[in-house]
Write a protein that holds these residues in place. Structure first.
Motif, PDB file in Angstrom:
ATOM      1  N   VAL A  12       7.239  75.107 -77.670  1.00 38.17           N
ATOM      2  CA  VAL A  12       8.256  75.482 -77.012  1.00 38.17           C
ATOM      3  C   VAL A  12       9.423  74.608 -78.136  1.00 38.17           C
ATOM      4  O   VAL A  12       8.181  72.956 -77.404  1.00 38.17           O
ATOM      5  CB  VAL A  12       8.467  75.916 -75.861  1.00 38.17           C
ATOM      6  N   PRO A  13       9.970  74.093 -77.620  1.00 44.27           N
ATOM      7  CA  PRO A  13      10.686  72.582 -77.919  1.00 44.27           C
ATOM      8  C   PRO A  13      10.805  72.050 -76.603  1.00 44.27           C
ATOM      9  O   PRO A  13      10.668  72.743 -75.535  1.00 44.27           O
ATOM     10  CB  PRO A  13      12.232  72.660 -78.087  1.00 44.27           C
ATOM     11  N   PRO A  14      10.806  70.605 -76.590  1.00 46.77           N
ATOM     12  CA  PRO A  14      10.660  70.149 -74.710  1.00 46.77           C
ATOM     13  C   PRO A  14      12.016  70.505 -74.381  1.00 46.77           C
ATOM     14  O   PRO A  14      13.355  70.972 -75.195  1.00 46.77           O
ATOM     15  CB  PRO A  14      11.258  68.677 -75.020  1.00 46.77           C
ATOM     16  N   GLY A  15      12.116  70.605 -72.859  1.00 45.90           N
ATOM     17  CA  GLY A  15      13.672  71.774 -72.016  1.00 45.90           C
ATOM     18  C   GLY A  15      13.211  72.719 -72.590  1.00 45.90           C
ATOM     19  O   GLY A  15      13.862  73.413 -71.151  1.00 45.90           O
ATOM     20  N   GLY A  16      12.575  73.269 -73.226  1.00 44.67           N
ATOM     21  CA  GLY A  16      12.277  75.027 -73.002  1.00 44.67           C
ATOM     22  C   GLY A  16      11.153  75.468 -71.767  1.00 44.67           C
ATOM     23  O   GLY A  16      10.903  74.940 -70.974  1.00 44.67           O
ATOM     24  N   SER A  17      11.351  77.081 -71.760  1.00 45.13           N
ATOM     25  CA  SER A  17      10.441  77.410 -70.487  1.00 45.13           C
ATOM     26  C   SER A  17       9.683  78.135 -71.157  1.00 45.13           C
ATOM     27  O   SER A  17      10.085  78.898 -72.428  1.00 45.13           O
ATOM     28  CB  SER A  17      11.662  78.614 -69.950  1.00 45.13           C
ATOM     29  N   LEU A  18       8.750  78.949 -70.589  1.00 40.74           N
ATOM     30  CA  LEU A  18       7.618  79.580 -70.229  1.00 40.74           C
ATOM     31  C   LEU A  18       7.590  80.126 -69.316  1.00 40.74           C
ATOM     32  O   LEU A  18       7.981  79.494 -68.265  1.00 40.74           O
ATOM     33  CB  LEU A  18       6.281  79.666 -71.247  1.00 40.74           C
ATOM     34  N   ARG A  19       6.648  81.262 -69.506  1.00 40.94           N
ATOM     35  CA  ARG A  19       6.206  82.353 -68.318  1.00 40.94           C
ATOM     36  C   ARG A  19       5.316  82.441 -68.407  1.00 40.94           C
ATOM     37  O   ARG A  19       4.599  83.481 -69.250  1.00 40.94           O
ATOM     38  CB  ARG A  19       7.145  83.106 -67.866  1.00 40.94           C
ATOM     39  N   LEU A  20       3.907  82.307 -67.974  1.00 40.06           N
ATOM     40  CA  LEU A  20       2.736  82.937 -67.992  1.00 40.06           C
ATOM     41  C   LEU A  20       2.705  84.277 -66.957  1.00 40.06           C
ATOM     42  O   LEU A  20       2.695  84.089 -65.942  1.00 40.06           O
ATOM     43  CB  LEU A  20       1.847  81.450 -68.064  1.00 40.06           C
ATOM     44  N   SER A  21       1.776  84.596 -67.794  1.00 41.00           N
ATOM     45  CA  SER A  21       0.665  85.483 -67.028  1.00 41.00           C
ATOM     46  C   SER A  21      -0.640  85.266 -67.180  1.00 41.00           C
ATOM     47  O   SER A  21      -1.259  85.346 -67.783  1.00 41.00           O
ATOM     48  CB  SER A  21       1.324  87.047 -67.451  1.00 41.00           C
ATOM     49  N   CYS A  22      -1.354  86.538 -65.271  1.00 44.51           N
ATOM     50  CA  CYS A  22      -2.934  85.622 -65.219  1.00 44.51           C
ATOM     51  C   CYS A  22      -3.377  88.032 -64.625  1.00 44.51           C
ATOM     52  O   CYS A  22      -2.554  88.171 -63.813  1.00 44.51           O
ATOM     53  CB  CYS A  22      -3.492  85.312 -64.224  1.00 44.51           C
TER      54      CYS A  22
END
Length: 116
Positions: A12-22
């Motif tokens: 992702v570019p700076p300022g972006g978002s992600l959601r991790l799952s476990c």
């Protein structure tokens, strides 16, 4: 043996978002304090966020206000919502019990790369 499976990473570019799952088999997350850790190349693995069985959360200063840890008991899943990502957030992210000396076997983790 508990098997942990992390997912959701990416580029992702700076300022972006992600959601991790476990996820893990069985209802183990509801009876354990859980955390998200990360390890950048050449550095030690550090805890960045944790959630207790009573849903009390704590964050490393470097991610406070940007990351949110949560848990879905019904899906036996722990999440890490990451917003306003910075290049220094680049690392492999793992979930496991907290504190780390109580950790189960580590999963493969999920790579997060923040770059333009």
């Amino acid at each position: 043996q508990v098997q942990l499976v992390e997912s959701g990473g990416g580029l992702v570019p700076p300022g972006g978002s992600l959601r991790l799952s476990c996820v893990a088999a069985g209802s183990i997350f509801s009876i354990n304090d859980m955390g998200w850790y990360r390890q950048a190349p050449g550095k030690q693995r550090d805890l960045v966020a944790s959630i207790t069985t009573l849903s009390t959360t704590n964050y490393a200063e470097s991610v406070k206000g940007r990351f949110t840890i949560s848990r879905d008991r019904g899906k036996n899943t722990v999440y890490l919502q990451m917003n306003s990502l910075k290049p220094e957030d680049t690392a492999v992210y793992y979930c496991n019990r907290v504190p780390s000396f109580h950790a189960w076997a580590w999963g493969q983790g999920t790579q997060v790369t923040v770059s333009s």
